[in-house]
Structures are given as C-alpha cells and as structure tokens.
Design a protein around this motif. Structure first.
Motif, PDB file in Angstrom:
ATOM      1  N   GLN A 487      47.705  22.218  87.660  1.00 42.39           N
ATOM      2  CA  GLN A 487      48.865  22.022  87.076  1.00 42.39           C
ATOM      3  C   GLN A 487      49.400  22.261  85.379  1.00 42.39           C
ATOM      4  O   GLN A 487      50.150  21.694  85.111  1.00 42.39           O
ATOM      5  CB  GLN A 487      50.143  21.204  87.856  1.00 42.39           C
ATOM      6  CG  GLN A 487      49.763  20.946  89.418  1.00 42.39           C
ATOM      7  CD  GLN A 487      50.756  19.485  89.852  1.00 42.39           C
ATOM      8  OE1 GLN A 487      51.098  19.390  91.132  1.00 42.39           O
ATOM      9  NE2 GLN A 487      51.718  19.248  88.792  1.00 42.39           N
ATOM     10  N   ASP A 488      48.883  23.063  84.921  1.00 39.79           N
ATOM     11  CA  ASP A 488      48.517  22.992  83.448  1.00 39.79           C
ATOM     12  C   ASP A 488      50.293  23.809  83.312  1.00 39.79           C
ATOM     13  O   ASP A 488      50.184  25.353  84.130  1.00 39.79           O
ATOM     14  CB  ASP A 488      47.885  23.903  82.713  1.00 39.79           C
ATOM     15  CG  ASP A 488      47.600  24.446  81.147  1.00 39.79           C
ATOM     16  OD1 ASP A 488      48.668  24.096  80.501  1.00 39.79           O
ATOM     17  OD2 ASP A 488      47.061  24.875  80.922  1.00 39.79           O
ATOM     18  N   GLY A 489      50.627  23.840  82.684  1.00 41.43           N
ATOM     19  CA  GLY A 489      52.036  24.635  82.973  1.00 41.43           C
ATOM     20  C   GLY A 489      52.040  25.352  81.177  1.00 41.43           C
ATOM     21  O   GLY A 489      53.267  26.075  80.755  1.00 41.43           O
ATOM     22  N   TYR A 490      51.385  25.275  80.442  1.00 44.24           N
ATOM     23  CA  TYR A 490      51.371  26.196  79.205  1.00 44.24           C
ATOM     24  C   TYR A 490      50.633  27.726  79.021  1.00 44.24           C
ATOM     25  O   TYR A 490      50.033  27.718  79.688  1.00 44.24           O
ATOM     26  CB  TYR A 490      50.572  25.425  77.910  1.00 44.24           C
ATOM     27  CG  TYR A 490      50.361  25.990  76.893  1.00 44.24           C
ATOM     28  CD1 TYR A 490      51.643  25.640  76.139  1.00 44.24           C
ATOM     29  CD2 TYR A 490      49.037  26.727  76.388  1.00 44.24           C
ATOM     30  CE1 TYR A 490      52.084  26.685  74.335  1.00 44.24           C
ATOM     31  CE2 TYR A 490      49.933  27.178  75.254  1.00 44.24           C
ATOM     32  CZ  TYR A 490      51.008  27.478  74.423  1.00 44.24           C
ATOM     33  OH  TYR A 490      51.128  27.943  73.085  1.00 44.24           O
ATOM     34  N   GLY A 491      52.075  28.140  79.394  1.00 42.33           N
ATOM     35  CA  GLY A 491      51.957  29.947  80.002  1.00 42.33           C
ATOM     36  C   GLY A 491      53.368  29.987  80.220  1.00 42.33           C
ATOM     37  O   GLY A 491      54.457  30.157  80.074  1.00 42.33           O
ATOM     38  N   GLU A 492      52.994  31.777  80.876  1.00 42.02           N
ATOM     39  CA  GLU A 492      54.056  31.993  81.286  1.00 42.02           C
ATOM     40  C   GLU A 492      54.838  31.673  82.346  1.00 42.02           C
ATOM     41  O   GLU A 492      53.950  31.228  83.402  1.00 42.02           O
ATOM     42  CB  GLU A 492      53.563  33.727  80.522  1.00 42.02           C
ATOM     43  CG  GLU A 492      53.172  33.830  79.800  1.00 42.02           C
ATOM     44  CD  GLU A 492      52.956  35.128  80.022  1.00 42.02           C
ATOM     45  OE1 GLU A 492      52.626  36.020  78.672  1.00 42.02           O
ATOM     46  OE2 GLU A 492      52.252  35.789  80.379  1.00 42.02           O
ATOM     47  N   THR A 493      55.711  32.292  82.755  1.00 38.31           N
ATOM     48  CA  THR A 493      56.711  32.679  83.927  1.00 38.31           C
ATOM     49  C   THR A 493      55.708  33.211  84.894  1.00 38.31           C
ATOM     50  O   THR A 493      54.634  34.181  84.619  1.00 38.31           O
ATOM     51  CB  THR A 493      57.952  32.700  83.947  1.00 38.31           C
ATOM     52  OG1 THR A 493      58.682  33.817  83.398  1.00 38.31           O
ATOM     53  CG2 THR A 493      58.916  31.738  83.374  1.00 38.31           C
ATOM     54  N   LYS A 494      56.424  32.855  86.142  1.00 38.54           N
ATOM     55  CA  LYS A 494      55.656  34.045  87.083  1.00 38.54           C
ATOM     56  C   LYS A 494      55.737  34.961  86.606  1.00 38.54           C
ATOM     57  O   LYS A 494      54.651  36.330  87.634  1.00 38.54           O
ATOM     58  CB  LYS A 494      56.413  33.616  88.254  1.00 38.54           C
ATOM     59  CG  LYS A 494      55.786  32.012  89.302  1.00 38.54           C
ATOM     60  CD  LYS A 494      55.975  32.202  90.330  1.00 38.54           C
ATOM     61  CE  LYS A 494      55.436  30.677  91.045  1.00 38.54           C
ATOM     62  NZ  LYS A 494      55.993  30.617  93.203  1.00 38.54           N
ATOM     63  N   ASP A 495      57.367  35.451  86.727  1.00 40.17           N
ATOM     64  CA  ASP A 495      57.083  36.625  85.839  1.00 40.17           C
ATOM     65  C   ASP A 495      56.813  37.705  84.986  1.00 40.17           C
ATOM     66  O   ASP A 495      57.466  38.489  84.125  1.00 40.17           O
ATOM     67  CB  ASP A 495      58.330  37.390  86.744  1.00 40.17           C
ATOM     68  CG  ASP A 495      59.172  36.001  85.549  1.00 40.17           C
ATOM     69  OD1 ASP A 495      59.355  35.865  84.528  1.00 40.17           O
ATOM     70  OD2 ASP A 495      60.990  36.625  85.556  1.00 40.17           O
ATOM     71  N   GLY A 496      56.291  36.772  83.865  1.00 41.46           N
ATOM     72  CA  GLY A 496      55.768  37.027  82.558  1.00 41.46           C
ATOM     73  C   GLY A 496      56.410  36.935  81.579  1.00 41.46           C
ATOM     74  O   GLY A 496      56.380  36.949  80.125  1.00 41.46           O
ATOM     75  N   GLY A 497      57.908  36.163  81.739  1.00 42.14           N
ATOM     76  CA  GLY A 497      58.189  34.997  80.674  1.00 42.14           C
ATOM     77  C   GLY A 497      58.130  33.758  79.897  1.00 42.14           C
ATOM     78  O   GLY A 497      56.429  33.252  80.401  1.00 42.14           O
ATOM     79  N   PRO A 498      58.738  34.128  78.499  1.00 42.06           N
ATOM     80  CA  PRO A 498      57.735  33.327  77.904  1.00 42.06           C
ATOM     81  C   PRO A 498      57.718  31.757  77.814  1.00 42.06           C
ATOM     82  O   PRO A 498      58.689  30.976  78.345  1.00 42.06           O
ATOM     83  CB  PRO A 498      57.984  33.856  76.098  1.00 42.06           C
ATOM     84  CG  PRO A 498      59.867  33.884  76.781  1.00 42.06           C
ATOM     85  CD  PRO A 498      59.664  34.766  78.607  1.00 42.06           C
ATOM     86  N   TRP A 499      56.883  30.828  77.769  1.00 40.41           N
ATOM     87  CA  TRP A 499      56.681  29.408  78.063  1.00 40.41           C
ATOM     88  C   TRP A 499      57.818  29.333  76.768  1.00 40.41           C
ATOM     89  O   TRP A 499      57.932  29.259  75.772  1.00 40.41           O
ATOM     90  CB  TRP A 499      55.715  28.765  77.110  1.00 40.41           C
ATOM     91  CG  TRP A 499      54.918  27.724  77.215  1.00 40.41           C
ATOM     92  CD1 TRP A 499      55.310  26.321  78.352  1.00 40.41           C
ATOM     93  CD2 TRP A 499      55.369  26.885  76.581  1.00 40.41           C
ATOM     94  NE1 TRP A 499      54.973  25.538  77.629  1.00 40.41           N
ATOM     95  CE2 TRP A 499      54.975  25.207  76.180  1.00 40.41           C
ATOM     96  CE3 TRP A 499      55.535  26.817  74.554  1.00 40.41           C
ATOM     97  CZ2 TRP A 499      55.334  24.656  75.029  1.00 40.41           C
ATOM     98  CZ3 TRP A 499      55.863  26.196  73.787  1.00 40.41           C
ATOM     99  CH2 TRP A 499      55.394  24.464  74.043  1.00 40.41           C
ATOM    100  N   ASN A 500      58.334  27.446  76.900  1.00 40.02           N
ATOM    101  CA  ASN A 500      59.469  27.423  76.417  1.00 40.02           C
ATOM    102  C   ASN A 500      60.315  26.185  76.907  1.00 40.02           C
ATOM    103  O   ASN A 500      59.306  26.028  77.878  1.00 40.02           O
ATOM    104  CB  ASN A 500      60.648  27.874  76.060  1.00 40.02           C
ATOM    105  CG  ASN A 500      61.727  27.173  74.821  1.00 40.02           C
ATOM    106  OD1 ASN A 500      60.879  26.615  73.526  1.00 40.02           O
ATOM    107  ND2 ASN A 500      62.841  28.025  74.607  1.00 40.02           N
TER     108      ASN A 500
END
Length: 595
Positions: A487-500
């Motif tokens: 469940q690593d969350g450091y990455g993009e949204t499902k549609d490729g949006g940026p991590w924040n």
C-alpha cells in the motif's frame, strides 16, 4: 541560410543566487537528458524536458537557477524527441516538431565557463518567426537579450545561457563546434580511464557512469545529489519544499550506493571523495549523519536514519581507509549507533516515513559495525564492543521483525518494520502518503529485507529469507518489478496526477527498477545467474530515449518521478559488474564470513 544568434545573458556577477519563489514552478521531473562538462571551471548543469531546456543548475547542484529555455516558432513550442548525440559524452540532441516546421537542437556546456550552448537548425514550410522563451527562477537572474527575428524558412545558429557578465557571449565567440569538441573530449577521456563489464548494454552502461559522475558537485567534491529533478509536490508545494528540495540534495544512503557502483566501475577516487564528504561535511558533532544535506554539507531534513550513519562505515571498509582522521570520525559514528535509544530501533528506516525496527536498517547497522571492527583490528585496536553489539543485533533481527502470525503465510516472514519489536503483535500504524486508514504491521512487507543477504548478515538460503521472498513476490511483484511496500502511497494518482500531502485523492506508489537490481544481486547468491541477467535487462528496459533511468515505472514506462535517479543508475552499474563476477561485488566478505 540566415544566421540565428541568440544570447540569453544572466547577469548574476557577484550577487548570491536567490532560490525560487512560490510563483515559479519547476517542470515535470522526468528529465530526458542531463549534462555538464567534466571540468570544474564550468559549474553549470542542464536538464532537458519535453519541449527544450528545463532547469539549469548554477552555481551548484542544489541551486536551480532557471526554470526553462525553449525555442518558440510563431510563439509556440514544439514537442521534442531527445536522444544522445554522442554515445560517450553527455551531449544531447532534441528533434522538435511543430505546425509546419521542424528543428534540431544539440546541447553542451562550455568546459571553460558557466554557459550552456544550444546549436539550432530549423526548417519550415512557410516563413516563421523565431524567439527564445527564457524563464529564470524569480530573483535568480535577469534576461537582457532575447531574439525575435524576421520571418525565415531556414535558420542555423547558436544560443547561449551564460551566468556572469559576458559569459554567454564569450562562449558564443568560441563557436559551438569548438566548444562541443572540447566538451566531448572531456567525457571520452573519463570513460577511457574506466572499465566496462561484459554483461551490460554498453551504451546504457556508459550513460549510467557519466550520469553518476555528473551528479557530483564541482565546488563541493564528493557531494553527489540524488536527482537533478523536482517531482510532484516538491516542485510546486512551497510549504513542503520551500527550497525546491529534496532530490537536489545529498543523501548518505544514495551517496553510498553511487559510490559502490563507482568503485565497481573503477572510479575509486569518486568514492574516496564521497567518504570524505560524509565524514568531514555531513557528520554532526554527536557522530550521526543527517537525513540529507545541501551540497555544502548544511543539514536540510534532520531526521535520524541509522542506516545512513552506518553508510560511511561500510564505504570505508570498501576503500580500506584506516587513516587516523577517518577512523576517529568513524568511531564517533559507531559509538552513536551503540548509544542510540533502543538501537537498532531507528527514527526512520530507508523509505523515510516510519520509525521502528527495520530488517534493512538492522542489516546496515550490523554490517557497518563489523566492517568498522575489522578496520580497527587491522590497525591493532580492540573492537570487542562493536562486535558484541553487532552479534546481538544479528541474532535478534528475526525476533524483532519476522512474524509467525501474519496474514500471508503460516511460516515466518520479515515485515517492513515493527513499531515495538514484537512482530506477532497486531500493532497498527498509518503508512502516510495519503493512505486513508491504519494497517496491521504484520500485513506490510517490503523487498528491503534482502539487505540482510546482500550485506552478509543472513545466508541467502535461510528459510525465513526464502519464505519472505515468496510472500513479497505474491504481494508486491508486477511484470518483473516490485513496489516498495504494501500500500505504498508515494506516487501518482490513478490518472497520473501528482503526489502531494495532505491530499484527499489517493495516490499510489508505482514500481521501482532499483529493487529489480537488488533482486538480481540476491539471485546471484542462490545460483540463479540467468534470472539475475534478466533483471539487468529489465532495468535497462525502463530507460527513456535519452537513456535516463527513472525512480518509478508504470505500464512499462517511467512515470513523472525523479529521472534520472542516481540510485537506479548505480544499481544498473553494480548489478552488471556483479554478473561478471558471479557474486554481488558490494557484499562485504568480512560480514558474510562471520554470519
């Protein structure tokens, strides 16, 4: 052919560089090229994006001085295809296409001064107007000359981005061909002094070594940044990253991996400078190394990660550094490890957002202490207390971090970490990075446990190691690559949006090619050389057209994560040499022989 001569002079002179303000946002982090001259006389580095020059760094690698510099045709940029213009130097070519026009731009830096040169050849089906769009970081520079031209159908010329009064013009006066030849000769001479493994793709291998060499700052020898890029929130969230960090910083862990790759490649001097930087510039008075620093050694993020304090102990052993000043500094680091509260508990483990007992951190600390003890003993000194601690922690790592009551297998397997040193307890914690709920520590696994094997702390055929390999593959492996942890969350949204963060939208950590390299090193130790060779090819497959290797991939391609990531290039280099040797070249024999 009409002449196109563009000069963008950034008049910094003797004034200090002011870092970016909130209204200047860096470009996407998936750089297509990265270049600098070999010479220290040229403290300037360029990156290439999808439409031209992206950030240029000056006067050091922690300071982006410009955001972008693009060729515009009738006010619009083209879309660029980037490729190396020379397989043995960091010379890059971009082929741009727009509405009825195409251009080819080749990029180098002037080895004699802080200037980036771009040689342009343009052809259009109709008369077009050419300009250069230049965006400095706010407060960092001033544009004193751009060039709208009269409409042309053909143009050939050079533009320069120079830092200092007259620097750009001086570079132009030398001529692009002269500068480019000198630039290429510097890299050719560097590669000529190194070896090349049989197992690697020669073009990607040479690029990887050059990228690693280019990440070293020229004013601060030994300071190698993680990546010349600013992914996602680190580019636009000034509260999270007020100075556009943290990839353009020096992390002791990344520096260790780059250094061991350079040792394998034959550049031991790089590793020696890195060790000196760790112990002379990064080490704090109490002996520990901070999470990361600027290239001048100033701490930036200050959390304690015990594996980073162990890094110079491991690197010194690789270099057989036993001089008094080095040993005295290492003694401070080793004593810090012994005195840290509840050690080998760490405030952060190698993925940096959790505290606890981590198999990977414990492996680094145990191996580091054994390596330091070996150096002491060869100097005729007593190392008993360091070996005693190492032996105790090595014997306890399973009881602290391997569960027998987890959901994935009835046999014991290693966890990413435990919060309390009790792996059979249903202790919950929040993973962070936009994860919505807490999770049982027994349900979180991580390929990083293989540090225990790679560093010689556990045998490759240890049953708990083998059990964990099966669990990790079931939970984290996809298409020859691995996620960092459950469940690593450091990455993009499902549609490729940026991590924040914080972010109400769920984000997803993608696949990390460097973990593929670590698996290959493990496979060599269990006599699976064919599989290890496949891992090398899988890393190579993630390179973009500029031969830059990414931090993360998805759908077989690099994401907009940090690219090039020095650690990924280092893993490629090190696995290639390990394949040639038939064993992991970084594994310290003194640790493996003990355990």
């Amino acid at each position: 052919m009409k002449s196109l001569a563009l000069v963008v002079l950034l008049l910094l002179m003797m004034t200090p560089v002011v870092r970016a303000a909130a209204d200047v946002v860096p470009l996407p982090a998936d750089k297509q090229g990265f270049g600098t001259a070999r010479s220290a006389a040229s403290p300037v580095w360029f990156t290439l994006g999808h439409q031209g020059l992206s950030e240029i760094f000056f006067p050091d690698l922690s300071t982006p001085a410009t955001r972008e510099t693009r060729l515009l045709v009738d006010g619009k940029p083209g879309q660029a295809y980037t490729e190396p213009a020379d397989d043995r130097s960091l010379t890059f070519r971009q082929r741009l296409r727009g509405d009825g026009w195409q251009a080819e731009i080749t990029y180098v830096t002037d080895p004699q001064r802080a200037a980036v040169l771009a040689d342009v050849a343009l052809t259009a089906r109709r008369p077009v107007r050419i300009t250069v769009d230049h965006v400095p970081m706010k407060g960092a520079s001033e544009v004193v000359s751009t060039l709208p031209t009269e409409p042309v159908r053909h143009a050939r010329g050079t533009f320069a981005v120079g830092f200092g009064d007259g620097v750009g013009q001086a570079a132009l006066d030398r001529g692009f061909r002269v500068v480019a030849r000198e630039y290429a000769r510097g890299w050719h001479a560097y590669l000529d002094g190194l070896r090349r493994p049989k197992s690697a793709d020669p073009k990607l291998y040479d690029m990887s070594v050059m990228v690693l060499a280019a990440t070293e700052d020229k004013t601060n020898p030994g300071a190698s940044i993680a990546s010349p890029s600013f992914p996602w929130a680190f580019g636009f969230d000034r509260e999270l990253a007020p100075e556009l960090g943290p990839y353009a910083l020096v992390w002791p862990r990344d520096l260790y991996h780059v250094s061991t790759a350079m040792i394998a490649a034959g550049d031991r001097a790089f590793a020696g400078r890195a060790l000196d930087f760790m112990l002379q510039r990064q080490q704090q008075p109490d002996g520990h190394l901070p999470q990361n620093t600027k290239v001048d050694g100033t701490p930036f993020w200050k959390s304690v990660q015990l594996d980073e304090t162990a890094a110079p102990l491991l690197l010194a052993w690789q270099l057989d550094r036993r001089d008094k000043s080095t040993v005295d500094a290492m003694r401070k680091a080793a004593d810090y490890l012994l005195s840290y509260p509840n050690a080998p508990f760490s405030e952060q483990e190698r993925w940096e957002n959790q505290s606890g007992y981590s198999p990977a951190t414990i492996a680094s600390v145990v191996a580091g202490l054994v390596c330091f003890a070996d150096l002491l003993q060869r100097n005729g000194e007593d190392a008993g207390k360091y070996l005693k601690a190492a032996d105790e922690w090595q014997s306890e790592v399973e009881s602290w971090t391997a569960t027998s009551t987890g959901p994935y297998a009835p046999k014991p397997y290693y966890l990413r970490l435990t919060k309390d040193g009790n792996p059979d307890a249903a202790t919950k914690y929040n993973l962070g990075d936009n994860n919505p709920a807490d999770i049982d520590q027994r349900a979180v696994v991580d390929p990083s446990f293989l540090e225990l094997v790679r560093l010689g702390v556990k045998r490759a055929d240890d049953p708990v190691i083998r059990n964990t390999v099966e669990v990790v593959d079931q939970q984290l492996k996809e298409q020859g690559y691995w996620h960092r942890f459950t469940q690593d969350g450091y990455g993009e949204t499902k549609d490729g949006g940026p991590w924040n963060v914080p972010n109400p939208v769920r984000t997803y950590g993608r696949l990390w090619p460097l973990l593929t390299g670590e698996r290959g090193e493990y496979e060599l130790l269990i006599d699976q050389k064919a599989s290890a060779a496949k891992r090398l090819r899988e890393i190579a497959a993630t390179a973009n057209n500029g031969r830059m290797l990414p931090e993360q991939v998805w759908g077989g391609r690099g994401t907009t994560s940090a690219t090039p990531l020095a650690w990924t290039h280092a893993q490629y280099v090190r696995l290639a040499w390990s394949l040639d040797a038939g064993r992991p070249v970084e594994r310290p024999d003194v640790v493996a022989n003990r355990y």
